[in-house]
Design a protein around this motif. Structure first.
Motif, PDB file in Angstrom:
ATOM      1  N   VAL A   1       0.709  -1.056  -0.051  1.00 41.96           N
ATOM      2  CA  VAL A   1       0.327  -0.054  -0.149  1.00 41.96           C
ATOM      3  C   VAL A   1       1.059   1.387  -0.297  1.00 41.96           C
ATOM      4  CG1 VAL A   1      -1.321   1.014   1.560  1.00 41.96           C
ATOM      5  CG2 VAL A   1      -2.245  -0.655   0.951  1.00 41.96           C
ATOM      6  N   LEU A   2       1.866   1.510   0.827  1.00 37.21           N
ATOM      7  CA  LEU A   2       2.746   2.133   0.814  1.00 37.21           C
ATOM      8  C   LEU A   2       3.488   3.039  -0.531  1.00 37.21           C
ATOM      9  CD1 LEU A   2       3.985   4.348   2.674  1.00 37.21           C
ATOM     10  CD2 LEU A   2       5.899   2.839   3.144  1.00 37.21           C
ATOM     11  N   ALA A   3       3.892   1.487  -1.108  1.00 39.78           N
ATOM     12  CA  ALA A   3       4.896   1.632  -2.492  1.00 39.78           C
ATOM     13  C   ALA A   3       3.747   2.439  -3.679  1.00 39.78           C
ATOM     14  CB  ALA A   3       5.197   0.258  -3.116  1.00 39.78           C
ATOM     15  N   GLU A   4       2.792   1.195  -3.244  1.00 42.08           N
ATOM     16  CA  GLU A   4       1.712   2.142  -4.429  1.00 42.08           C
ATOM     17  C   GLU A   4       0.487   3.551  -4.174  1.00 42.08           C
ATOM     18  OE1 GLU A   4      -2.754   0.628  -5.644  1.00 42.08           O
ATOM     19  OE2 GLU A   4      -2.177  -0.159  -4.245  1.00 42.08           O
ATOM     20  N   THR A   5       0.705   4.034  -2.900  1.00 41.13           N
ATOM     21  CA  THR A   5       0.761   5.535  -2.921  1.00 41.13           C
ATOM     22  C   THR A   5       2.130   6.226  -2.428  1.00 41.13           C
ATOM     23  OG1 THR A   5      -1.075   4.935  -0.980  1.00 41.13           O
ATOM     24  CG2 THR A   5       0.061   6.961  -1.091  1.00 41.13           C
ATOM     25  N   TYR A   6       3.283   5.878  -2.759  1.00 40.35           N
ATOM     26  CA  TYR A   6       3.460   6.570  -3.002  1.00 40.35           C
ATOM     27  C   TYR A   6       4.198   6.861  -4.742  1.00 40.35           C
ATOM     28  CZ  TYR A   6       8.739   8.341  -4.145  1.00 40.35           C
ATOM     29  OH  TYR A   6       9.929   9.133  -4.492  1.00 40.35           O
ATOM     30  N   LEU A   7       4.259   5.300  -5.224  1.00 43.97           N
ATOM     31  CA  LEU A   7       3.964   5.937  -6.586  1.00 43.97           C
ATOM     32  C   LEU A   7       2.915   6.183  -7.918  1.00 43.97           C
ATOM     33  CD1 LEU A   7       5.646   2.475  -7.796  1.00 43.97           C
ATOM     34  CD2 LEU A   7       6.949   4.430  -7.218  1.00 43.97           C
ATOM     35  N   LEU A   8       1.561   6.396  -6.892  1.00 42.56           N
ATOM     36  CA  LEU A   8       0.686   6.770  -7.927  1.00 42.56           C
ATOM     37  C   LEU A   8       1.212   8.475  -7.654  1.00 42.56           C
ATOM     38  CD1 LEU A   8      -2.077   4.775  -6.691  1.00 42.56           C
ATOM     39  CD2 LEU A   8      -1.051   4.918  -9.336  1.00 42.56           C
ATOM     40  N   HIS A   9       1.149   9.055  -6.454  1.00 40.64           N
ATOM     41  CA  HIS A   9       1.041  10.662  -6.029  1.00 40.64           C
ATOM     42  C   HIS A   9       1.935  11.074  -6.000  1.00 40.64           C
ATOM     43  CE1 HIS A   9      -3.282   9.052  -5.154  1.00 40.64           C
ATOM     44  NE2 HIS A   9      -3.063   8.053  -4.413  1.00 40.64           N
ATOM     45  N   THR A  10       3.529  10.645  -6.009  1.00 43.27           N
ATOM     46  CA  THR A  10       4.656  11.447  -6.160  1.00 43.27           C
ATOM     47  C   THR A  10       5.244  11.951  -7.639  1.00 43.27           C
ATOM     48  OG1 THR A  10       5.230  10.606  -3.878  1.00 43.27           O
ATOM     49  CG2 THR A  10       6.830  11.543  -4.791  1.00 43.27           C
ATOM     50  N   PRO A  11       4.920  12.605  -7.999  1.00 43.32           N
ATOM     51  CA  PRO A  11       5.615  13.136  -8.709  1.00 43.32           C
ATOM     52  C   PRO A  11       7.017  12.936  -8.976  1.00 43.32           C
ATOM     53  CG  PRO A  11       4.902  15.322  -7.929  1.00 43.32           C
ATOM     54  CD  PRO A  11       4.859  14.174  -7.035  1.00 43.32           C
ATOM     55  N   PRO A  12       8.131  12.674 -10.650  1.00 44.30           N
ATOM     56  CA  PRO A  12       8.931  12.286 -10.758  1.00 44.30           C
ATOM     57  C   PRO A  12       9.925  14.348 -10.513  1.00 44.30           C
ATOM     58  CG  PRO A  12       8.393  12.526 -12.861  1.00 44.30           C
ATOM     59  CD  PRO A  12       6.785  12.709 -11.942  1.00 44.30           C
ATOM     60  N   LEU A  13      10.909  14.420 -10.047  1.00 39.93           N
ATOM     61  CA  LEU A  13      11.915  15.071  -9.212  1.00 39.93           C
ATOM     62  C   LEU A  13      12.561  16.486 -11.034  1.00 39.93           C
ATOM     63  CD1 LEU A  13      13.309  14.016  -5.786  1.00 39.93           C
ATOM     64  CD2 LEU A  13      11.421  15.765  -6.679  1.00 39.93           C
ATOM     65  N   PRO A  14      12.585  17.673 -10.449  1.00 42.54           N
ATOM     66  CA  PRO A  14      13.529  17.662 -12.112  1.00 42.54           C
ATOM     67  C   PRO A  14      14.867  17.470 -11.156  1.00 42.54           C
ATOM     68  CG  PRO A  14      12.589  19.789 -10.387  1.00 42.54           C
ATOM     69  CD  PRO A  14      11.528  18.281  -9.684  1.00 42.54           C
ATOM     70  N   ASP A  15      15.527  17.908 -12.048  1.00 46.20           N
ATOM     71  CA  ASP A  15      16.815  17.262 -12.326  1.00 46.20           C
ATOM     72  C   ASP A  15      17.601  18.495 -10.845  1.00 46.20           C
ATOM     73  OD1 ASP A  15      16.882  15.594 -14.114  1.00 46.20           O
ATOM     74  OD2 ASP A  15      17.764  17.003 -15.475  1.00 46.20           O
ATOM     75  N   SER A  16      17.161  19.135 -11.423  1.00 45.69           N
ATOM     76  CA  SER A  16      18.314  20.631 -10.119  1.00 45.69           C
ATOM     77  C   SER A  16      17.796  20.101  -8.747  1.00 45.69           C
ATOM     78  CB  SER A  16      17.124  22.083 -10.532  1.00 45.69           C
ATOM     79  OG  SER A  16      16.280  21.794 -10.213  1.00 45.69           O
ATOM     80  N   ALA A  17      16.671  19.014  -8.436  1.00 42.90           N
ATOM     81  CA  ALA A  17      16.281  19.662  -7.032  1.00 42.90           C
ATOM     82  C   ALA A  17      16.822  17.781  -6.519  1.00 42.90           C
ATOM     83  CB  ALA A  17      14.455  19.139  -7.161  1.00 42.90           C
ATOM     84  N   ARG A  18      17.501  16.974  -7.956  1.00 45.55           N
ATOM     85  CA  ARG A  18      17.796  15.594  -7.180  1.00 45.55           C
ATOM     86  C   ARG A  18      18.757  15.368  -5.484  1.00 45.55           C
ATOM     87  NH1 ARG A  18      16.003  11.060 -12.085  1.00 45.55           N
ATOM     88  NH2 ARG A  18      14.580  12.507 -12.489  1.00 45.55           N
ATOM     89  N   ASP A  19      19.713  16.528  -6.533  1.00 42.01           N
ATOM     90  CA  ASP A  19      20.530  16.602  -5.646  1.00 42.01           C
ATOM     91  C   ASP A  19      20.415  17.099  -3.423  1.00 42.01           C
ATOM     92  OD1 ASP A  19      22.906  15.284  -6.637  1.00 42.01           O
ATOM     93  OD2 ASP A  19      23.476  16.502  -7.298  1.00 42.01           O
ATOM     94  N   PRO A  20      19.962  17.747  -3.409  1.00 41.77           N
ATOM     95  CA  PRO A  20      18.907  18.420  -2.205  1.00 41.77           C
ATOM     96  C   PRO A  20      18.046  16.968  -1.510  1.00 41.77           C
ATOM     97  CG  PRO A  20      18.615  20.513  -3.678  1.00 41.77           C
ATOM     98  CD  PRO A  20      19.223  18.769  -4.136  1.00 41.77           C
ATOM     99  N   ALA A  21      17.325  16.601  -2.734  1.00 41.24           N
ATOM    100  CA  ALA A  21      16.635  15.492  -2.731  1.00 41.24           C
ATOM    101  C   ALA A  21      17.471  14.095  -1.933  1.00 41.24           C
ATOM    102  CB  ALA A  21      15.683  15.293  -3.535  1.00 41.24           C
TER     103      ALA A  21
END
Length: 119
Positions: free
Chosen positions: A58-78
């Motif tokens: 359920v956690l994985a499904e919720t995360y994958l359905l509702h979390t948009p991909p990060l822009p490249d500029s936000a990947r390192d801080p994330a």
């Protein structure tokens, strides 16, 4: 005299055999009791495992359905934030495992304390 010795030996053998059978019967009952308890424990562990697997799904499904991909500029801080959050998560998992109660009782206890873990 020879006959009485033979009868005595036969009776002694019969009594010893009967005692051995009683001992074996007691051993068998203890083994069956141990296996029954073991099977119960295995069922409890299996139930906890199924619960954990369902929660992870359920956690994985919720995360994958509702979390948009990060822009490249936000990947390192994330990534840096994720490493810190993962360390905290790991410490909490270890603390719960050391409690020894099991996942379901930890969740039920958290819900009873009102922190909304199941809400």
């Amino acid at each position: 005299m020879l006959e009485s010795a033979a009868v005595r030996t036969a009776l002694q053998s019969f009594i010893e055999h009967d005692q051995e059978m009683d001992e074996l019967s007691g051993l068998e009952k203890r083994v069956v009791g141990s296996l029954t308890r073991l099977m119960k424990d295995v069922r409890l562990v299996r139930n906890d495992l199924h619960l954990a697997m369902a929660m992870i799904n359920v956690l994985a499904e919720t995360y994958l359905l509702h979390t948009p991909p990060l822009p490249d500029s936000a990947r390192d801080p994330a990534a840096a934030s994720a490493i810190d959050r993962h360390r905290k998560f790991t410490r909490r998992v270890v603390a719960q495992l050391q409690g020894g109660e099991g996942l379901w009782s930890d969740l039920a206890e958290a819900e009873e304390e009102g922190d909304g873990a199941l809400s």
